[in-house]
Design an enzyme around this catalytic site. Structure first.
Site, PDB file in Angstrom:
ATOM      1  N   CYS A  98       4.969  -2.289   2.730  1.00 43.36           N
ATOM      2  CA  CYS A  98       6.351  -1.976   2.372  1.00 43.36           C
ATOM      3  C   CYS A  98       6.403  -0.820   1.378  1.00 43.36           C
ATOM      4  O   CYS A  98       7.350  -0.021   1.386  1.00 43.36           O
ATOM      5  CB  CYS A  98       7.067  -3.204   1.821  1.00 43.36           C
ATOM      6  SG  CYS A  98       6.335  -3.890   0.311  1.00 43.36           S
ATOM      7  N   HIS A 129       8.358  -6.791  -3.430  1.00 43.99           N
ATOM      8  CA  HIS A 129       8.711  -6.071  -2.200  1.00 43.99           C
ATOM      9  C   HIS A 129       9.372  -4.746  -2.555  1.00 43.99           C
ATOM     10  O   HIS A 129      10.161  -4.657  -3.508  1.00 43.99           O
ATOM     11  CB  HIS A 129       9.663  -6.929  -1.355  1.00 43.99           C
ATOM     12  CG  HIS A 129      10.103  -6.271  -0.084  1.00 43.99           C
ATOM     13  ND1 HIS A 129       9.220  -5.907   0.909  1.00 43.99           N
ATOM     14  CD2 HIS A 129      11.338  -5.898   0.359  1.00 43.99           C
ATOM     15  CE1 HIS A 129       9.887  -5.350   1.903  1.00 43.99           C
ATOM     16  NE2 HIS A 129      11.167  -5.322   1.588  1.00 43.99           N
TER      17      HIS A 129
END
Length: 530
Positions: free
Chosen positions: A89, A334
């Protein structure tokens, strides 16, 4: 006088700042005295600034400024999402921010570099050109980033997005030097990447005893901001350029009066970058823990107060991308990003998911990296889009349109027929989001037709088609004999050929009823065999 002559010829020395992730010059800078003139010299500070606008003589200009793309080649709409290949990510979020950097994207889409590059496999510029081209020309799709983008960096676990970002920028900068490995540091700072992201710091130390001035210039590609005591980006910038007093144990050893004397040290931006990368220092260098606090950042940022020449008019930057980290540590969490498409709409880029967003949502994030572009640059690119894109090779537009339409048909079988008009495809690929594009398809799709009168000509002569009134109660109340007759006829046993015709028509009638179920005014058809 030797120092003065060096100064007037513009022969300055620089320290090459090799660690890109730490962009603030500090005490580690070598103090290079470019002048020993006292404050009352005929050459004032203002005069000295004007004389060194070019900073240093450049032996070789690697990327002349006139070669930068002057108009936009980017599609107006948002591009593709990126597939997460497992703890990537941070790669995807960084790549999306670079993809929507107008000067970089325009240069990549011009394919100028790949036409002259002779080492395509190991070249980061060629790799980024392929990625940006795919991402921007595949709206509504999800693409897989090339493994070559993170080769030598990704080790199967989550890494720091800012470190990967600067790793990529530095690799692109080095790719600009394949045939110029022996050039000096000053010439290396004329690469295309430095012209887009780079500028120069000015660290000035003024001796309070003899008023001698020492200036140090150093290149930067990003700016790191300490947010421990700052509530906004502007406050962090003010702290960055706040004068620092050097006295006591930290007294300055002046090269003019040759004494240890109190001095004032000031750090300012001497030259501005076209694209400004501001890094909010959210993670501890020791533990990696995150500073989870809200730091306000504006949509428009005036950088003039932080320049070496603060009174030359506003220098406005506009926000076009934000990289966000969700979590409590740099070792987990994230990463995702927000980007501003050429059309002006904001989008949230969360790996494969691409969703429309608003500036209110963008400005409310706990940002990690902020991307600003000079307002004049953004407006120039936006105006070129409103006027129309640059001419392309003959037939290229039609080829792209057919390819895009074919890909959508393969991915969405329900959209295989009918084909859209050309102007609808153009509007969908340039101005609309994917959801809007699908809505337009449904609106313009030809609806299935079933007209029982067209079938009548193929029926055998012993078959009668009766169109029942849509008002059932009317037939029941006013024509009971017809209702009874219909029931008797329908209960009779047809011949084999009649049964085949009846079954076929019943099947067709069923499909017609399903396709027109929402049409309250459609008529029912009843087949009766005599």
């Amino acid at each position: 006088m030797e120092d003065d002559s060096l100064y007037l010829r513009g022969e300055w020395q620089f320290n090459h700042f090799s660690k890109l992730t730490s962009s603030r010059p500090d005490a580690a800078f070598a103090e290079i005295q470019r002048t020993s003139l006292p404050e009352k010299s005929p050459l004032s500070c203002e005069t000295r600034v004007d004389l060194c606008d070019d900073l240093a003589p450049v032996a070789r200009q690697l990327a002349p400024r006139e070669k930068l793309p002057l108009s936009s080649r980017r599609p107006a709409a948002v591009g593709a999402g990126l597939q997460n290949m497992g703890n990537t990510c941070y790669v995807n979020a960084s790549l999306q921010c670079l993809t929507y950097t107008p000067p970089l994207a325009n240069y990549m889409l011009s394919r100028e570099h790949s036409q002259t590059c002779h080492r395509h496999k190991g070249c980061m510029l060629c790799t980024m050109q392929a990625h940006i081209t795919r991402a921007l020309h595949n709206p509504g799709h999800v693409i897989q980033p090339s493994q070559a983008l993170a080769a030598g960096f990704h080790r199967g676990k989550q890494e720091d997005a800012h470190e990967f970002l600067m790793f990529t920028v530095d690799a692109m900068k080095k790719a600009c030097l394949p045939g110029h490995k022996q050039v000096d540091h000053h010439s290396k700072d004329t690469t295309l990447i430095h012209q887009i992201f780079g500028g120069y710091w000015r660290s000035q130390i003024k001796c309070l005893h003899c008023h001698g001035i020492s200036d140090t210039f150093d290149p930067y590609l990003d700016i790191a901001l300490d947010i421990q005591a700052a509530q906004s980006v502007q406050q962090a910038l003010e702290q960055l350029v706040k004068p620092e007093e050097l006295n006591g144990e930290n007294a300055y050893h002046c090269g003019v009066c040759l004494q240890r004397a109190p001095a004032s040290k000031t750090l300012t931006l001497h030259t501005s970058a076209k694209v400004l990368i501001l890094v909010l220092k959210r993670f501890s260098d020791v533990t990696g823990n995150k500073i989870a606090k809200n730091v306000q950042y504006p949509e428009c940022l005036d950088m003039q107060p932080y320049m070496s020449q603060p009174n030359t008019g506003p220098l406005v930057y506009v926000l076009y991308a934000v990289l966000v980290h969700a979590g409590w540590s740099c070792h987990n969490g994230h990463y995702f990003s927000y980007v501003k498409a050429q059309e002006g709409q904001w989008y949230k880029m969360d790996d494969a998911e691409v969703t429309a967003s608003s500036i209110t949502s963008v400005l409310s994030q706990q940002a990690y990296v902020l991307f600003y572009i000079q307002k004049s640059e953004w407006e120039r690119h936006s105006e070129s889009v409103s006027r129309g894109r640059e001419p392309r090779a003959l037939g290229a537009e039609d080829t792209d349109r057919r390819a895009t339409q074919g890909e959508l048909k393969r991915d969405h079988p329900c959209l295989q027929a009918p084909e859209l008009d050309e102007h609808l495809v153009e509007r969908a690929t340039q101005e609309s989001t994917l959801d809007h594009w699908k809505f337009l398809q449904e609106q313009n799709k030809t609806k299935p037709e079933f007209n029982v009168r067209k079938v009548e000509g193929t029926l055998p002569p012993d078959v009668l088609v009766i169109h029942q009134s849509k008002y059932k109660c009317g037939m029941k109340n006013h024509h009971p004999e017809q209702q009874s007759s219909l029931l008797n006829l329908s209960s009779s046993t047809p011949t084999h050929q009649e049964s085949m015709n009846t079954g076929t028509l019943a099947s067709l009638r069923g499909r017609a009823r399903r396709s027109k179920g929402k049409n309250k005014h459609s008529k029912r058809a009843l087949l009766v065999c005599q």
